[in-house]
Scaffold this motif. Structure first.
Motif, short mmCIF file in Angstrom:
data_model
loop_
_atom_site.label_atom_id
_atom_site.label_comp_id
_atom_site.label_asym_id
_atom_site.label_seq_id
_atom_site.Cartn_x
_atom_site.Cartn_y
_atom_site.Cartn_z
N LYS A 1 11.41 16.85 -4.18
CA LYS A 1 11.67 15.73 -3.25
C LYS A 1 10.41 14.90 -3.05
O LYS A 1 10.47 13.66 -3.05
N CYS A 2 9.29 15.57 -2.90
CA CYS A 2 8.02 14.84 -2.72
C CYS A 2 7.76 13.91 -3.90
O CYS A 2 7.38 12.75 -3.72
N ARG A 3 7.95 14.44 -5.09
CA ARG A 3 7.67 13.64 -6.29
C ARG A 3 8.59 12.43 -6.38
O ARG A 3 8.14 11.30 -6.62
N ILE A 4 9.88 12.63 -6.15
CA ILE A 4 10.84 11.53 -6.22
C ILE A 4 10.57 10.50 -5.14
O ILE A 4 10.54 9.29 -5.40
N TYR A 5 10.34 10.95 -3.91
CA TYR A 5 10.07 10.02 -2.81
C TYR A 5 8.79 9.23 -3.07
O TYR A 5 8.70 8.04 -2.74
N ASN A 6 7.81 9.89 -3.65
CA ASN A 6 6.54 9.20 -3.93
C ASN A 6 6.75 8.08 -4.94
O ASN A 6 6.24 6.96 -4.77
N ILE A 7 7.51 8.36 -6.01
CA ILE A 7 7.78 7.34 -7.03
C ILE A 7 8.61 6.19 -6.43
O ILE A 7 8.33 5.01 -6.66
N LEU A 8 9.61 6.54 -5.63
CA LEU A 8 10.46 5.51 -5.03
C LEU A 8 9.70 4.71 -3.97
O LEU A 8 9.95 3.51 -3.80
N ASN A 9 8.77 5.36 -3.29
CA ASN A 9 7.94 4.64 -2.32
C ASN A 9 7.14 3.54 -3.01
O ASN A 9 7.06 2.40 -2.52
N HIS A 10 6.58 3.86 -4.16
CA HIS A 10 5.83 2.86 -4.92
C HIS A 10 6.77 1.76 -5.42
O HIS A 10 6.44 0.57 -5.36
N ALA A 11 7.95 2.17 -5.90
CA ALA A 11 8.92 1.19 -6.40
C ALA A 11 9.36 0.24 -5.30
O ALA A 11 9.58 -0.95 -5.54
N GLN A 12 9.48 0.75 -4.09
CA GLN A 12 9.94 -0.06 -2.97
C GLN A 12 8.91 -1.12 -2.56
O GLN A 12 9.25 -2.16 -2.02
N ARG A 13 7.65 -0.86 -2.86
CA ARG A 13 6.58 -1.71 -2.35
C ARG A 13 5.99 -2.67 -3.39
O ARG A 13 5.34 -3.65 -3.01
N ASN B 1 8.95 0.65 3.95
CA ASN B 1 8.40 1.96 4.27
C ASN B 1 9.48 3.04 4.41
O ASN B 1 9.26 4.09 5.00
N TYR B 2 10.65 2.79 3.84
CA TYR B 2 11.76 3.73 3.94
C TYR B 2 11.41 5.07 3.32
O TYR B 2 11.62 6.13 3.92
N TYR B 3 10.86 5.07 2.09
CA TYR B 3 10.58 6.33 1.40
C TYR B 3 9.31 7.00 1.91
O TYR B 3 9.20 8.23 1.87
N SER B 4 8.36 6.24 2.39
CA SER B 4 7.21 6.90 3.02
C SER B 4 7.66 7.62 4.29
O SER B 4 7.15 8.69 4.63
N GLY B 5 8.67 7.05 4.97
CA GLY B 5 9.25 7.73 6.11
C GLY B 5 9.95 9.02 5.71
O GLY B 5 9.87 10.04 6.41
N LYS B 6 10.61 9.01 4.56
CA LYS B 6 11.24 10.22 4.02
C LYS B 6 10.18 11.29 3.74
O LYS B 6 10.37 12.48 4.02
N MET B 7 9.06 10.86 3.16
CA MET B 7 7.98 11.79 2.89
C MET B 7 7.46 12.41 4.18
O MET B 7 7.22 13.62 4.26
N GLU B 8 7.33 11.59 5.20
CA GLU B 8 6.79 12.09 6.46
C GLU B 8 7.74 13.09 7.12
O GLU B 8 7.29 14.03 7.79
N LYS B 9 9.02 12.91 6.93
CA LYS B 9 9.97 13.91 7.45
C LYS B 9 9.78 15.24 6.74
O LYS B 9 9.87 16.31 7.36
N LEU B 10 9.50 15.19 5.44
CA LEU B 10 9.20 16.42 4.72
C LEU B 10 7.93 17.07 5.26
O LEU B 10 7.87 18.29 5.47
N ASP C 1 0.86 -1.18 0.00
CA ASP C 1 0.00 0.00 0.00
C ASP C 1 0.89 1.23 0.00
O ASP C 1 1.51 1.54 1.01
N SER C 2 0.96 1.91 -1.13
CA SER C 2 1.84 3.07 -1.24
C SER C 2 1.10 4.38 -1.01
O SER C 2 1.68 5.45 -1.13
N CYS C 3 -0.20 4.31 -0.70
CA CYS C 3 -0.97 5.54 -0.44
C CYS C 3 -0.47 6.19 0.85
O CYS C 3 -0.28 5.52 1.86
N LEU C 4 -0.29 7.50 0.78
CA LEU C 4 0.28 8.21 1.93
C LEU C 4 -0.82 8.81 2.79
O LEU C 4 -0.83 10.01 3.08
#
Length: 283
Positions: free
Chosen positions: A140-152, A180-189, A88-91
């Motif tokens: 950063k949001c856009r890249i992290y979002n794409i990578l979050n999906h790629a990770q999952r 959830n590494y990149y979703s964590g990055k998003m949350e830091k933003l 689930d890549s939805c934030l």
């Protein structure tokens, strides 16, 4: 005349919303109706007749506080958290009725995305006022979002060249970092700019710039409006917000467009999604 399945779902999610409302009132948490729920409150004093969900947004600080509460919801209501379930890549969070099943076609292949009827709880955060910092923030949001999906998800889920390329580049991270590494990055933003300290806010789950940035002034407070047999908080600047997001929101769409935006494989109000996860779904 018997109720339509959409109306039956609306009755279930209205009860979910009331439980959310109770917990937010108890803990003094801010939230606002957004999307079709906000339109429904303003135009229909309840659900848009063909809508099958409720969308609320919370300032990120309140969103995290809600997330940190230990079992605040009464059974059968539970939080579904994307940081716990891999596919689930939805934030955003969902509050669902675990005695029901509401499974979209896009989730059929992934049992950990099976849920019950739910409401969506979206994070809203501040965004830098400085133009250069804002551009960098959104990149950063856009890249992290794409990578979050790629990770999952596996490569077959990537439809565009950029997504496929980033998936391949992220293979080392897939092997060494949690899903959830990149979703964590998003949350830091999301936590960098406190809600209310900047002129603009961002809908953190969206990536379309035209529909993700709004004025804080329109969300600085709320108005309580009738909604079915209860009330709904709408942003104090709801007209500005809705016109920016949807245009002429008071005009009904053509009849052929009055359909749910959530194509579902299973809607079952008597059987838990957990049983479908065990048994599987045959389409």
């Amino acid at each position: 005349m018997s109720e339509t399945i959409t109306r039956q779902v609306q009755r279930v999610i209205l009860e979910i919303y009331k439980e959310f409302q109770r917990v937010c009132d108890q803990h003094n948490l801010r939230y606002y109706a957004i999307g079709g729920t906000c339109i429904g409150a303003v135009r229909h004093q309840g659900f848009i007749p063909w809508d099958d969900d409720i969308d609320v947004a919370m300032p990120y600080e309140d969103y995290q506080k809600l997330r940190s509460l230990r079992n605040p919801f009464r059974p059968p209501f539970e939080i579904y958290d994307y940081n716990i379930f891999k596919q689930d890549s939805c934030l955003f969070l969902k509050l669902h009725d675990v005695d029901t099943a509401f499974i979209q076609y896009s989730a059929v292949k992934y049992a950990d995305r099976y849920i019950g009827c739910s409401i969506d709880i979206m994070p809203v955060c501040g965004i830098p006022d400085d133009d250069k910092l804002q551009v960098r923030f959104l990149q950063k949001c856009r890249i992290y979002n794409i990578l979050n999906h790629a990770q999952r998800f596996p490569l077959r889920e990537k439809k565009k060249f950029l997504g496929k390329a980033l998936w391949l580049l992220s293979v080392p991270f897939r092997l060494t970092k949690p899903y959830n590494y990149y979703s964590g990055k998003m949350e830091k933003l999301f936590s960098q700019n406190q809600f209310g300290t900047t002129a603009k806010i961002m809908f953190g789950w969206r990536m379309n710039k035209k529909r993700m940035l709004f004025h804080y002034a329109d969300f600085s407070d709320y108005i309580e409006m009738p909604f079915e047999d209860t009330t709904m908080r709408v942003p104090i600047g709801y007209d500005n917000y809705l016109r920016k997001d949807f245009g002429d929101y008071m005009t009904l769409p053509p009849e052929e467009e009055r359909i749910s935006m959530h194509p579902t494989a299973v809607i079952d109000l008597q059987k838990s999604f957990r049983e479908y996860a065990k048994e599987g779904i045959k389409l």
